[in-house]
Scaffold this active site. Sequence first.
Site, mmCIF file in Angstrom:
data_model
loop_
_atom_site.group_PDB
_atom_site.id
_atom_site.type_symbol
_atom_site.label_atom_id
_atom_site.label_comp_id
_atom_site.label_asym_id
_atom_site.label_seq_id
_atom_site.Cartn_x
_atom_site.Cartn_y
_atom_site.Cartn_z
ATOM 1 N N LYS A 370 0.812 -1.215 0.000
ATOM 2 C CA LYS A 370 0.000 0.000 0.000
ATOM 3 C C LYS A 370 0.843 1.262 0.000
ATOM 4 O O LYS A 370 0.319 2.360 -0.225
ATOM 5 C CB LYS A 370 -0.940 -0.002 1.216
ATOM 6 C CG LYS A 370 -2.106 -0.969 1.077
ATOM 7 C CD LYS A 370 -3.068 -0.853 2.250
ATOM 8 C CE LYS A 370 -4.261 -1.798 2.078
ATOM 9 N NZ LYS A 370 -5.203 -1.713 3.216
ATOM 10 N N HIS A 395 -1.650 -3.337 -4.937
ATOM 11 C CA HIS A 395 -0.805 -3.366 -3.731
ATOM 12 C C HIS A 395 -0.339 -4.779 -3.405
ATOM 13 O O HIS A 395 0.713 -4.964 -2.791
ATOM 14 C CB HIS A 395 -1.544 -2.745 -2.536
ATOM 15 C CG HIS A 395 -2.471 -3.673 -1.825
ATOM 16 N ND1 HIS A 395 -3.781 -3.874 -2.223
ATOM 17 C CD2 HIS A 395 -2.302 -4.471 -0.724
ATOM 18 C CE1 HIS A 395 -4.364 -4.734 -1.410
ATOM 19 N NE2 HIS A 395 -3.490 -5.111 -0.484
ATOM 20 N N HIS A 421 -2.862 -12.869 -0.023
ATOM 21 C CA HIS A 421 -3.902 -12.787 1.008
ATOM 22 C C HIS A 421 -5.224 -12.226 0.481
ATOM 23 O O HIS A 421 -6.204 -12.150 1.227
ATOM 24 C CB HIS A 421 -3.408 -11.986 2.226
ATOM 25 C CG HIS A 421 -3.346 -10.502 2.043
ATOM 26 N ND1 HIS A 421 -2.393 -9.892 1.264
ATOM 27 C CD2 HIS A 421 -4.114 -9.503 2.552
ATOM 28 C CE1 HIS A 421 -2.560 -8.580 1.311
ATOM 29 N NE2 HIS A 421 -3.608 -8.318 2.091
ATOM 30 N N ASP A 450 -7.537 -11.223 8.046
ATOM 31 C CA ASP A 450 -7.621 -9.828 7.609
ATOM 32 C C ASP A 450 -9.077 -9.391 7.497
ATOM 33 O O ASP A 450 -9.458 -8.293 7.923
ATOM 34 C CB ASP A 450 -6.903 -9.681 6.266
ATOM 35 C CG ASP A 450 -6.616 -8.227 5.917
ATOM 36 O OD1 ASP A 450 -6.393 -7.419 6.840
ATOM 37 O OD2 ASP A 450 -6.606 -7.907 4.714
#
Length: 509
Positions: A370, A395, A421, A450
Amino acid sequence: MPLFNDSEQSSQSSNLDPWKIAIIDDESGVHDVTILTLKRFNFERRGVTFLSAHNGEEGLALFKMHPDIALAFVDVVMETDDAGLKLIDKIRNELNNHSTRLILRTGQPGQAPEEDVIRQYDINDYKAKTELSSLKLKSCVYTAIRSYRDITTIEKSKQGMEDVLRSSSSVLESQSLSQFGSAVLKQLLTLLNLNSSVLYLSTQHTDLYGDTKMTVLGASGDLVSLCTPGISAEIPKPIEEEVKKVLQSQTHFQSEKRFIGYYPTSKASHNILYIELDGPLDDLQRKTLEMFASNVAVIFQNLTQKEDIQQTQKELIMVLSDAIEMRSKETGGHVKRVILMTELLSEKLFMSQDFIDTIRYAAALHDVGKISIPEAILHKPGKLNDEEWEVMKTHAQKGYELLSGTDRIVAKMGAVIAKTHHEKWDGSGYPDGLAGDDIPIEGRIMAIVDVVDALLSKRCYKSPWGVEEVKSYIRENAGKQFDPIITQVLLENFDQILALRELAPDDDE
């Protein structure tokens, strides 16, 4: 099976545990005479405790209850003509006790010929009861207990060396400095025959800014709880004050109950060896301790520097991750929470310890990419349009590219997590559209962690979801967005997940 402690002996001995002497004989008079003769016996500042049994069955029970008997007088003829011989056979072969010194006593020597008994049974002496005068009995006991002491010291040294070798391997594999230090100290105690005395090692280091810290490198005895792997610990105030005096005087301190050795390793670093004693050290013990501290101190210094570098790397990872979260206006505790949650899930999934130790820090790097996303997109309060969303999705790949140029294991796993992820179990995720087991497990763990933390937290674009609402969403997306097995494990341990989140609340909570 009575236990006999003579009150007069305790005044002559230290607070060390007494030597245990067992008397196994069916004649009460033999017990009385033996105790009367030996009750003041003292060897190496230790008195004696007498344990009594009157037949073979009681004798065997005595050994099961007290495997640390130093010496046993065993009568040959008790409930049967060979009860004593059978007992000795069970002690050596069934209980596998080869340390206790066994002296066979008989009032009928011809019934169990000495040569046959010595050849067939693992005994240390064979005496007719009439042979053991007061002087000969004491001499016999000195010899036997000295032999028992040497045998147990060798056995403890062997075990201690195995501990040192195992912990040395651990240092090479995981840099567990305190485990290595404690094993070395334990071995030293055994070799010096310091029994239950406490030996404590610490180091003081003053950095460029004048800040000083005391780090526990190894401990044994009552202070072993201070030795937390990789963590500096506060030592008890009384000890701290005594150590400060030694640091100021830059000299050793010794009393009957305490030895504090001072060993400088550089202008800014000093090693302290702190020992609580049961009695004054002799010259050999002191010289050995000083040799240990002055030589091993250098090893500890080198290992400490390596551990400091590793700890610095881990702290920098956390600082970097927090900075990225702050830039993206995420909640303040997000990084700390996903670390705790991924560690828990990894344990519940029975991953290896190496995997758990690595993901603990690699998880913090999941959104490192990010850093490349424009703030206008990161900070947009509403929903992103299609073009902005495509930029945001980059990202994952950017994070992988930032971390993949090294062979360091935390960065390697961090690169995998950063890239995978956002992949989904059904193949609809990004950046590569991986599906099922083709998604690395670290990516699958991070994916669900997450999302759970994001849903339970306040964001600039949403309010936090309720617990049941989050659990319902997770169930509905098992086998679609999330690995179904990991989903089941997470739901089974959801109360622990919530408890972990409480350990790292958001800044505005």
